[in-house]
Structure formats: structure tokens, C-alpha cells
Design an enzyme around this catalytic site. Structure first.
Site, PDB file in Angstrom:
ATOM      1  N   TYR A 119      39.408  46.601  46.147  1.00  0.00           N
ATOM      2  CA  TYR A 119      39.836  45.488  45.294  1.00  0.00           C
ATOM      3  C   TYR A 119      39.717  44.126  45.976  1.00  0.00           C
ATOM      4  O   TYR A 119      40.511  43.230  45.727  1.00  0.00           O
ATOM      5  CB  TYR A 119      41.267  45.731  44.779  1.00  0.00           C
TER       6      TYR A 119
ATOM      7  N   GLY B 200      40.507  55.572  44.274  1.00  0.00           N
ATOM      8  CA  GLY B 200      39.635  54.448  44.588  1.00  0.00           C
ATOM      9  C   GLY B 200      40.097  53.870  45.919  1.00  0.00           C
ATOM     10  O   GLY B 200      39.455  54.014  46.967  1.00  0.00           O
ATOM     11  N   ARG B 201      41.296  53.278  45.873  1.00  0.00           N
ATOM     12  CA  ARG B 201      41.859  52.608  47.042  1.00  0.00           C
ATOM     13  C   ARG B 201      41.890  53.519  48.285  1.00  0.00           C
ATOM     14  O   ARG B 201      41.475  53.110  49.366  1.00  0.00           O
ATOM     15  CB  ARG B 201      43.283  52.167  46.714  1.00  0.00           C
TER      16      ARG B 201
ATOM     17  N   TYR C 113      49.151  39.341  43.391  1.00  0.00           N
ATOM     18  CA  TYR C 113      50.238  40.311  43.539  1.00  0.00           C
ATOM     19  C   TYR C 113      51.172  40.012  44.710  1.00  0.00           C
ATOM     20  O   TYR C 113      52.061  40.805  44.991  1.00  0.00           O
ATOM     21  CB  TYR C 113      49.683  41.728  43.788  1.00  0.00           C
TER      22      TYR C 113
ATOM     23  N   CYS D  48      40.674  24.972  46.493  1.00  0.00           N
ATOM     24  CA  CYS D  48      41.539  23.810  46.284  1.00  0.00           C
ATOM     25  C   CYS D  48      42.759  24.149  45.459  1.00  0.00           C
ATOM     26  O   CYS D  48      42.906  23.667  44.341  1.00  0.00           O
ATOM     27  CB  CYS D  48      40.735  22.717  45.596  1.00  0.00           C
ATOM     28  N   GLU D  49      43.607  25.024  45.974  1.00  0.00           N
ATOM     29  CA  GLU D  49      44.921  25.191  45.354  1.00  0.00           C
ATOM     30  C   GLU D  49      45.882  25.823  46.339  1.00  0.00           C
ATOM     31  O   GLU D  49      45.477  26.618  47.200  1.00  0.00           O
ATOM     32  CB  GLU D  49      44.836  25.964  44.033  1.00  0.00           C
TER      33      GLU D  49
HETATM   34  N1  LLP Z   1      41.870  55.742  37.501  1.00  0.00           N
HETATM   35  C1  LLP Z   1      42.275  54.806  36.613  1.00  0.00           C
HETATM   36  C2  LLP Z   1      42.293  55.124  35.202  1.00  0.00           C
HETATM   37  C3  LLP Z   1      42.664  53.540  37.078  1.00  0.00           C
HETATM   38  O1  LLP Z   1      43.056  52.626  36.207  1.00  0.00           O
HETATM   39  C4  LLP Z   1      42.637  53.255  38.462  1.00  0.00           C
HETATM   40  C5  LLP Z   1      43.028  51.946  38.972  1.00  0.00           C
HETATM   41  C6  LLP Z   1      42.192  54.268  39.339  1.00  0.00           C
HETATM   42  C7  LLP Z   1      41.827  55.500  38.821  1.00  0.00           C
HETATM   43  C8  LLP Z   1      42.107  54.058  40.818  1.00  0.00           C
HETATM   44  O2  LLP Z   1      43.355  53.860  41.391  1.00  0.00           O
HETATM   45  P1  LLP Z   1      43.514  53.743  42.990  1.00  0.00           P
HETATM   46  O3  LLP Z   1      43.282  55.121  43.575  1.00  0.00           O
HETATM   47  O4  LLP Z   1      42.501  52.794  43.463  1.00  0.00           O
HETATM   48  O5  LLP Z   1      44.875  53.257  43.163  1.00  0.00           O
HETATM   49  N2  LLP Z   1      43.570  45.450  41.538  1.00  0.00           N
HETATM   50  C9  LLP Z   1      44.769  46.187  41.927  1.00  0.00           C
HETATM   51  C10 LLP Z   1      44.643  47.661  41.638  1.00  0.00           C
HETATM   52  C11 LLP Z   1      44.357  47.966  40.175  1.00  0.00           C
HETATM   53  C12 LLP Z   1      44.200  49.430  39.908  1.00  0.00           C
HETATM   54  C13 LLP Z   1      43.613  49.641  38.561  1.00  0.00           C
HETATM   55  N3  LLP Z   1      43.348  50.993  38.222  1.00  0.00           N
HETATM   56  C14 LLP Z   1      45.021  45.912  43.407  1.00  0.00           C
HETATM   57  O6  LLP Z   1      44.268  45.157  44.003  1.00  0.00           O
HETATM   58  O7  LLP Z   1      45.974  46.414  43.972  1.00  0.00           O
END
Ligand code: LLP
Length: 431
Positions: free
Chosen positions: A388, A289-290, A332, A359-360
């Protein structure tokens, strides 16, 4: 510059994907999310092609929509050959609205509701990634009611520490999947389900991981389980899904990940591990994703209040967004790179905390940012906000969420329009 899609033009303005950010701010307003579509396409292609080249037939990356989900993104990643990881009815509906093929969707999540399960089956979502025993029964029941055989993968928790921050570490003790000590019972029960066809195994170790080694360690555990599953149950998975998680560079201090090289390492390791154990080599899936969208994103803010620190206090510069469009610092302690987009050549003599407008006191964008003595009206840009941010935005303080503008070949178009107060009020029941 942090990434190759960031630059400075002759006017001393920051450019993103070749476009002057001050012009984008003037045309679309701030705060504003930018998305470099060409970069998303390049990243997606890198995964698709490398996996095609070095992994068994059928190996494919799934785009993890939780990083950034809106209709336009599904068009982009699907047209580059990615399949999709969806985690809710909302994500499925968004992808369907964009014309995505449900057969290419993989439904994730540790607590799919009965209504979501029924919705996904009705809409012919290709695969479920079943997260536990209760869900196994629920999906089997729903498939029986719909008169279909649902293809599923089983999510296991291999107990690998990916050395990332705690909130995104999912390979260890967590609420996701089934721990290895229960894995054989999970498989046995799944194989008994008359309306499920168990086609694969899944694991996900965490997010913002900079090295392939934890993926290799997780793969070893999964291959070890596959060997036991073959001996004890005669089970041969077609698919091995190793999840998402490759890290991206948010600041100069973060390393650069050579994704094709890391994919090749994973491919070679799985091939060797399967052959050593006498196993059929499954097709591999990854779920980035990221690393698909993060560095394709940038957020533009306008400076409002400037408060030089007195008596040893910190200096603060407040912008017109913050934790409502990006809660990652608050959640985080995430670090970002901030650019003085409208005055890139100014002398950076003012060190400050860039704060948001909510406001925090925890509403911070970044700390220790050096800017050329900031003034109300200056434009600031925060880099690497593609993942994200939009997907985790809220209406805290009844703030309207920003527009998202897509950039392709130097042209800008709105991908998601700016939220209005009317949008906010539209769900309120006023009697
Ligand atoms: N597959 C599963 C089962 C997952 O839980 C996740 C992310 C991904 C794939 C994708 O991972 P990536 O390639 O994006 O790292 N909100 C947090 C990140 C939470 C990730 C949750 N799961 C942040 O902003 O860093």
C-alpha cells in the site's frame, strides 16, 4: 532490527536484503522503493505450503494485488503457487502482461463496471467474487452475451469486528458484500442465474489484523450460513474464501504474527465446524496482500532541509518524497520505523518529524524520529513499505513516482523504472 532482512554493515550503513542501501541510492537515485524478492517468495511459500498441508485439496492463497501491483510481482507470486485477487481492469491487464494464467484470477471489487465485467469475461478470468444483487445480474448478462458459464463466489458480510483501524474494517457495516440478513435471497437469486455457476462463498473482515480469532468468528458465521443453504437450497460450496488481513510489524510496538500457526488454527476450526454441522469441508482460500509484501519493502529518501525547532516548536527534517509515494500517514496516521541509513552508528540525539516535500502540513512520513544530527544529503530509510505504498502513490504536486528495485540473492534490478516529467505530460492534450 525490526525484521531479519534489515542489518548494518561494517561501514555503518543500513543493509536491506544483504545489500548496502547507500550503494542502491547512489546507483538508482532517491526516493526509491526496494523490494526484497527473496522475502516475498518466502512469505508466499509459507502460505502455499501451510495451506496445502493442513487444508483440503484445492486450498490456495490468492495474492491481493491491491497491496502492490506491477508486472514483476505477479511473476514472483504465481511461480510460488499463489493464485491472484484482482480488483480492476488495470490489475487484470498487468497480471496478463506478466503472463499470469487468467484461470487463476479472482475478480473482486464492490463496483465492477460493465466494461470491466465484459473485459474480464473476454479474457477468461476464472472466478468473479460477486459483491451484490446488481452485479449478479450484470455478470449473468455479460456471461450470456459471451456464451459462457461464469464461475462465481458470493461475497457476504459476516458482521465481525476485527479490531483494526476504521478505514480498513470491512467485516461490519460497510459498502462491501451482502449482509447476512440478505444472504439467502442473494444465494437464491444467484442460483437462478442461468449463466452463473455458484461455486463458493467469500468474506473479508478487515486488514492489519493480528489474531486469527476474528477469522474463526467469521468462519463460524459462514459455516452457519452453509448449513442453512444446504437445508434450504441444497447448496454445497466447493470454496470458502475467508479474505485477507493478517497484520505486519511496522514498529517494535507491533506484535509478530506466526502466520503458519494462525493458518493451522483456521484450518482446524473450519474442519471441526464443518464436521459438527455435518457439512462437506470446502477448500479454503485466503487473500493475503500486506503480509506477503509489506516487510519485503523499504523506501529510501534523501534529506534536504533540516529545521531545528526553536521556541519549543518541533524540529523538522524534510525528505525528497512523502505523501506522494506513501499517503498512509496522512490517511490513517500510520506508524513507521525510520533508520538513518547512511549513519547507523551515529548518536541519535535529534528528535524530529520527518516530513515530505508536498505543499501541505499533513505530508508527514513519521513523527518523533531520533536521528544522528541530520544533514542535507543524509540517507533515510523507512522500513516495511512494501504494501500500500507503491500501489497508493500519486502525482500530487506533479511529483514523479519513484523507481522500484527488486533485490534477489544480493543482486538488484529495476522492477519499475522511475517516472519522468515526460511520462506525466504524455497524457496532457496540448493544443
Ligand atoms: N481481500 C479483500 C477483499 C480486501 O479488501 C483486501 C484489502 C485484501 C484481501 C488484502 O488484505 P491484506 O492482507 O493486505 O490486509 N490501504 C490500506 C489497506 C486497505 C486494505 C483493503 N483491502 C492500508 O494501507 O493499510
Amino acid at each position: 532490527m525490526l525484521h531479519t532482512n534489515i542489518g548494518v554493515n561494517a561501514a555503518g550503513h543500513l543493509t536491506f536484503a544483504g545489500v548496502d542501501t547507500t550503494e542502491l541510492a547512489a546507483r538508482f537515485g532517491t526516493p526509491l522503493y526496494l523490494l526484497d524478492e527473496d522475502r516475498v517468495r518466502a512469505r508466499a511459500r509459507e502460505y502455499v505450503q501451510t495451506m496445502r498441508e493442513c487444508m483440503p485439496e484445492g486450498s490456495v492463497p490468492l495474492y491481493a494485488g491491491k497491496a502492490l501491483s506491477f508486472a514483476g510481482i505477479y511473476r514472483v507470486v504465481c511461480s510460488e503457487g499463489m493464485n491472484i485477487d484482482v480488483v480492476s481492469q488495470g490489475e487484470i491487464a498487468t497480471a496478463l502482461a506478466a503472463g499470469a494464467d487468467p484461470a487463476r484470477m479472482f475478480f473482486h471489487g464492490n463496483n465492477k463496471t460493465d466494461a470491466e465485467i465484459a473485459y474480464a469475461i473476454k479474457n477468461k478470468v476464472g472466478h468473479f467474487i460477486v459483491d451484490g444483487f446488481d452485479e449478479l445480474c450484470a455478470v449473468d448478462r455479460a456471461a450470456a452475451e459471451a456464451g459462457v458459464i461464469q464461475r462465481v463466489l458470493l461475497r457476504l458480510t459476516p458482521g465481525i469486528d476485527p479490531h483494526t483501524f476504521k478505514a480498513v474494517n470491512t467485516g461490519m457495516d460497510c459498502q462491501f458484500g451482502v449482509q447476512m440478513d440478505g444472504a439467502m435471497r442473494f444465494l437464491s437469486e444467484a442460483l437462478e442465474c442461468e449463466h452463473l455457476s455458484v461455486v463458493g462463498l467469500h468474506c473479508h473482515i478487515g486488514s492489519q489484523v493480528f489474531d486469527a480469532q476474528p477469522f474463526l468468528d467469521a468462519a463460524d458465521i459462514m459455516l452457519g450460513f452453509m448449513q442453512d443453504a444446504l437445508t434450504m437450497r441444497g447448496f454445497i460450496p466447493e470454496l470458502l474464501d475467508l479474505g485477507g488481513g493478517f497484520g505486519v510489524r511496522y514498529t517494535e510496538a507491533d506484535p509478530h504474527v506466526d502466520i503458519p500457526a494462525e493458518i493451522r488454527r483456521i484450518a482446524a476450526h473450519v474442519r471441526e465446524g464443518a464436521s459438527k454441522r455435518g457439512l462437506f469441508e470446502p477448500a479454503i482460500m485466503l487473500e493475503p496482500g500486506r503480509s506477503i509484501v509489506a516487510d519485503a519493502g523499504m523506501t529510501l529518501y534523501t534529506v534536504g532541509q533540516v529545521k531545528p525547532g526553536t521556541l519549543g516548536a518541533k524540529s523538522y527534517v524534510s525528505v525528497d518524497g512523502g505523501m506522494s509515494d506513501d499517503p498512509r500517514f496522512a490517511l490513517y496516521g500510520a506508524r513507521y520505523t525510520v533508520y538513518p541509513a547512511s549513519r547507523m552508528n551515529g548518536e541519535k540525539d535529534f528528535v524530529c518529524t520527518v516530513a515530505g516535500r508536498c505543499c501541505e502540513s499533513g505530508d508527514v512520513v513519521a513523527e518523533n524520529v531520533a536521528l544522528p544530527s541530520p544533514r542535507r544529503g543524509d540517507l533515510l530509510a523507512v522500513a516495511v513499505t512494501g504494501a500500500y505504498n507503491f500501489s497508493m502513490a500519486s502525482n500530487y504536486n506533479r511529483v514523479c513516482r519513484p523507481a522500484l528495485v527488486m533485490l534477489r540473492g544480493g543482486e538488484a534490478r529495476v522492477g519499475v523504472r522511475r517516472e519522468t516529467p515526460e511520462d506525466l505530460i504524455s497524457r496532457d492534450v496540448i493544443e
